[in-house]
Design an enzyme around this catalytic site. Structure first.
Site, PDB file in Angstrom:
ATOM      1  N   GLU A 195       8.077 -11.319  10.392  1.00 42.51           N
ATOM      2  CA  GLU A 195       7.607 -12.637   9.647  1.00 42.51           C
ATOM      3  C   GLU A 195       8.116 -14.368   9.216  1.00 42.51           C
ATOM      4  O   GLU A 195       7.237 -14.691   9.420  1.00 42.51           O
ATOM      5  CB  GLU A 195       8.339 -11.702   8.569  1.00 42.51           C
ATOM      6  CG  GLU A 195       8.216  -9.763   7.714  1.00 42.51           C
ATOM      7  CD  GLU A 195       6.088  -9.743   8.231  1.00 42.51           C
ATOM      8  OE1 GLU A 195       5.203 -10.885   7.736  1.00 42.51           O
ATOM      9  OE2 GLU A 195       5.556  -8.743   8.402  1.00 42.51           O
TER      10      GLU A 195
ATOM     11  N   SER B   5       4.461   3.641   4.371  1.00 42.46           N
ATOM     12  CA  SER B   5       4.368   2.970   6.115  1.00 42.46           C
ATOM     13  C   SER B   5       2.420   1.730   5.470  1.00 42.46           C
ATOM     14  O   SER B   5       2.632   1.407   5.121  1.00 42.46           O
ATOM     15  CB  SER B   5       3.507   4.411   7.081  1.00 42.46           C
ATOM     16  OG  SER B   5       2.653   4.263   8.072  1.00 42.46           O
TER      17      SER B   5
ATOM     18  N   ASP C 240       0.817  -0.930  -0.234  1.00 37.41           N
ATOM     19  CA  ASP C 240      -0.686  -0.308   0.039  1.00 37.41           C
ATOM     20  C   ASP C 240       0.768   1.662   0.592  1.00 37.41           C
ATOM     21  O   ASP C 240       0.601   2.044   0.770  1.00 37.41           O
ATOM     22  CB  ASP C 240      -0.450   0.030   1.032  1.00 37.41           C
ATOM     23  CG  ASP C 240      -0.238  -0.231   2.547  1.00 37.41           C
ATOM     24  OD1 ASP C 240       1.392  -0.310   2.352  1.00 37.41           O
ATOM     25  OD2 ASP C 240      -0.977  -0.463   4.028  1.00 37.41           O
TER      26      ASP C 240
ATOM     27  N   HIS D 173      -0.569 -13.852  14.620  1.00 35.48           N
ATOM     28  CA  HIS D 173      -0.139 -12.544  15.593  1.00 35.48           C
ATOM     29  C   HIS D 173      -0.407 -12.504  17.344  1.00 35.48           C
ATOM     30  O   HIS D 173      -1.098 -13.652  17.544  1.00 35.48           O
ATOM     31  CB  HIS D 173      -0.926 -11.205  15.636  1.00 35.48           C
ATOM     32  CG  HIS D 173      -0.536 -11.177  14.204  1.00 35.48           C
ATOM     33  ND1 HIS D 173      -1.143 -10.306  12.922  1.00 35.48           N
ATOM     34  CD2 HIS D 173       0.464 -10.753  13.392  1.00 35.48           C
ATOM     35  CE1 HIS D 173      -0.972  -9.727  12.177  1.00 35.48           C
ATOM     36  NE2 HIS D 173       0.869  -9.887  12.100  1.00 35.48           N
TER      37      HIS D 173
ATOM     38  N   GLU E  35       8.794   1.391   1.791  1.00 31.35           N
ATOM     39  CA  GLU E  35       9.302   1.783   3.032  1.00 31.35           C
ATOM     40  C   GLU E  35      11.386   2.199   3.145  1.00 31.35           C
ATOM     41  O   GLU E  35      11.254   1.521   2.023  1.00 31.35           O
ATOM     42  CB  GLU E  35       9.132   0.243   4.318  1.00 31.35           C
ATOM     43  CG  GLU E  35       7.966  -0.418   3.647  1.00 31.35           C
ATOM     44  CD  GLU E  35       6.736   0.721   3.878  1.00 31.35           C
ATOM     45  OE1 GLU E  35       6.844   1.584   5.342  1.00 31.35           O
ATOM     46  OE2 GLU E  35       5.868   0.704   3.962  1.00 31.35           O
TER      47      GLU E  35
END
Lengths: 81, 169
Positions: free
Chosen positions: B120, B79, B76, B129, B102
């Site tokens: 990751e 950030s 995206d 998570h 990034e």
């Protein structure tokens, strides 16, 4: 997708925040696009997100919730699809 | 901690990885060292070993890309989403993708590659998570000093629940 995440009508959120939050929840917490046509299930999704991050579970898009949503993060959903 | 699914783990403790391409933000040597260091946080506390290969298909294929980059999960821009990885499995399973939009660093400035890569690789090994804000597997990024980095207890417990403890000979 529905137009907005349900929020407290007295809140100061703008439409951009709503759309951002909705995209966030859809990506990381899997809003059902059918069920979310009524606002209730989206609120439940927002509550799940707030619970995951140990925020106040209100179902409303408050400032603290928005701040968490805007943090850089991993792209893996918190609730898997 | 939590797991991606009940059976999502590698069937071997000897895992290979390959860095398919490099970010221009860092030197090749920096990326190699940082990725190796990110794997080491997991191998230090489990029986897993990680071997770098330079050609062919590795268990964990590592790449940098922007926006749509060959899977169903486009990045995206700056950030937002920093990276993502797939749980253990064949083909794309285990692979880790980093958003080239990034600015990757080995310091506290901008986004620290070591911290994101170690997170990751947790996914690539089968961890989901964590809801523990102090865990490496917490979904949002926050910088902590990386010199003499020690894997948080929550993550140690998670990886050892999957693969067992490291045996000292």
């Amino acid at each position: 997708l529905p137009a907005a995440v349900p929020v407290n009508p007295k809140s100061e959120n703008n439409e951009g925040d709503f759309q951002f939050a909705e995209g966030y929840l859809n990506r990381f917490y899997t809003i059902s696009t059918v069920k979310s046509r009524s606002r209730g299930p989206v609120t439940e999704t927002l509550k799940r997100m707030q619970s995951f991050f140990k925020l106040n579970v209100t179902g409303t898009l408050d400032r603290e919730t928005m701040e968490v949503m805007k943090r850089p993060r991993c792209g893996v959903p918190d609730v898997a699809k | 901690y939590s797991f991606l699914s009940s059976n999502s783990k590698w069937s071997t403790n000897k895992i290979t990885y390959r860095i398919v391409n490099y970010t221009p933000d860092l030197t090749v040597a920096d990326v190699d060292q940082t990725i190796a260091k990110a794997f080491k946080v997991w191998s230090d506390v489990s029986p897993l070993t990680f071997t770098k290969i330079n050609s062919g298909t590795a268990d964990i294929m590592i790449s940098f890309g922007t926006k749509s980059h060959g899977d169903l999960f486009p990045f995206d821009g700056p950030s937002g989403t920093l990276a993502h990885a797939f749980g253990p499995g064949s083909d794309i399973g285990g692979d880790a993708h980093f958003d080239e939009d990034e600015t990757w660093t080995t310091t506290s400035r901008s986004i620290n590659l070591f911290l994101v890569a170690a997170h990751e690789f947790g996914h690539a090994l089968g961890l989901d998570h964590s809801t523990n804000p102090s865990a490496l597997m917490f979904p949002t990024y926050s910088y902590v000093p990386t010199e003499r980095y020690k894997l948080p207890t929550d993550d140690v417990n998670g990886i050892q629940a999957l693969y067992g403890k490291r045996t000292v000979i």
